[in-house]
Write a protein that holds these residues in place. Sequence first.
Motif, mmCIF file in Angstrom:
data_model
loop_
_atom_site.group_PDB
_atom_site.id
_atom_site.type_symbol
_atom_site.label_atom_id
_atom_site.label_comp_id
_atom_site.label_asym_id
_atom_site.label_seq_id
_atom_site.Cartn_x
_atom_site.Cartn_y
_atom_site.Cartn_z
ATOM 1 N N ALA A 36 3.618 -12.155 6.800
ATOM 2 C CA ALA A 36 3.864 -12.004 5.106
ATOM 3 C C ALA A 36 2.292 -12.069 5.567
ATOM 4 N N LEU A 37 1.219 -13.221 5.724
ATOM 5 C CA LEU A 37 0.035 -12.998 6.180
ATOM 6 C C LEU A 37 0.326 -11.694 6.090
ATOM 7 N N LYS A 38 -0.287 -11.403 6.921
ATOM 8 C CA LYS A 38 -0.072 -9.904 7.305
ATOM 9 C C LYS A 38 -0.071 -9.280 6.397
ATOM 10 N N TYR A 39 0.851 -8.406 5.852
ATOM 11 C CA TYR A 39 1.542 -7.736 4.919
ATOM 12 C C TYR A 39 1.543 -8.402 3.750
ATOM 13 N N ASP A 40 1.319 -8.980 3.489
ATOM 14 C CA ASP A 40 1.116 -9.915 2.009
ATOM 15 C C ASP A 40 2.459 -10.072 1.431
ATOM 16 N N ALA A 41 3.353 -10.333 2.058
ATOM 17 C CA ALA A 41 4.624 -9.858 1.543
ATOM 18 C C ALA A 41 5.279 -11.547 0.847
ATOM 19 N N ALA B 49 10.374 -5.623 16.316
ATOM 20 C CA ALA B 49 9.224 -4.817 16.073
ATOM 21 C C ALA B 49 9.858 -4.028 15.057
ATOM 22 N N GLU B 50 11.568 -3.983 15.098
ATOM 23 C CA GLU B 50 12.004 -2.882 14.208
ATOM 24 C C GLU B 50 11.706 -3.714 12.542
ATOM 25 N N MET B 51 12.172 -4.507 12.590
ATOM 26 C CA MET B 51 11.692 -5.210 11.356
ATOM 27 C C MET B 51 10.618 -5.294 10.847
ATOM 28 N N MET B 52 9.294 -5.154 11.275
ATOM 29 C CA MET B 52 8.067 -5.391 10.718
ATOM 30 C C MET B 52 8.057 -3.859 10.360
ATOM 31 N N LYS B 53 8.083 -2.884 10.700
ATOM 32 C CA LYS B 53 8.116 -2.130 10.578
ATOM 33 C C LYS B 53 8.434 -1.318 9.243
ATOM 34 N N PHE B 54 10.326 -2.338 8.768
ATOM 35 C CA PHE B 54 10.906 -1.943 7.931
ATOM 36 C C PHE B 54 10.158 -3.114 6.795
#
Length: 302
Positions: free
Chosen positions: A228-233, A185-190
């Motif tokens: 990556a798909l969710k946040y266009d990473a 969860a912390e990584m996703m926010k980062f």
Amino acid sequence: MEPKELPPATRTGQYLLNLVLGGMVRLALSLPYRMRVPLIGWMASRLVAPLAGWPKRIRDNLAHAWPDLPRSEVERLVRQVPDNAARTLIEIYSIEDLKPRLRDTPPEGPGWPAIEEAQAKGRPVFLISGHFGNYDAVRAFVAMRYGQVGGLYRPLNNVYFNRHYVRAIARTSLPVFERGRRGLAEMMKFVRDGNVMAMLSDQHFGHGAPLTFFGQRAFTALSVPEIALKYDALIVPCYGIRQPDGLSFRLVFEAPIPHTTPEEMGQALNDSLEAMVRGHPEQWLWLHRRWKGEDGRSEAET
């Protein structure tokens, strides 16, 4: 987990093992850098590996994944895989000495300009490698350019050794996230905030997708492609390839993985690492129980 939570026999065993391995690390750190790296590699290959049973595990994994490899090559890897693993470990503990050596290393491959463009636009980036070469060399290099690169780590089984190991990887760059629900969860926010995140993709994940690695079924986590798909990473396979002198590296950033489906992207990462390992087999951690069934048993030993 705290030591007091372990059964007494396990706690004692871990404590004693940490005394030995931690002592090796402290001994190596007392020496000049150019001496400590090859010395710890020699100690691991000639002393630690036979006592720990690593040669059998390396041979089992090679027989499972690369059965046509000549016997002479297998025996070469039995010697050199522990050497590279130990060199990488002491380099992580010696990051203040390693970073100056990396500073002027030219980044190679189409992934590097893609990273620069992504960061200029505030687009998040995943740097994906495996337990290959020195995987932390890439994170250290990118952190020197962009200030911070997140890292995700799996706590070591030895709780005593894990304490100073986590402190060591944190010196390369902050933040570091422990694998688990909270760390994810912390990584996703980062990542959502447009930062660079470094991760390793070559560990068995029991609830992952049954993809392939060296032509064998290898359960693989799809969290990176999904995020990556969710946040266009951007997802960039990257490698710190140890050079013949044993101390320097090529830093290779391959072309970004196209956004398709999580399964296709995960397989592309496996294929990228496989190609790199086939070119430099002594630099991958053949100690991994990478090939396991859904029940967690090692398929390389069945």
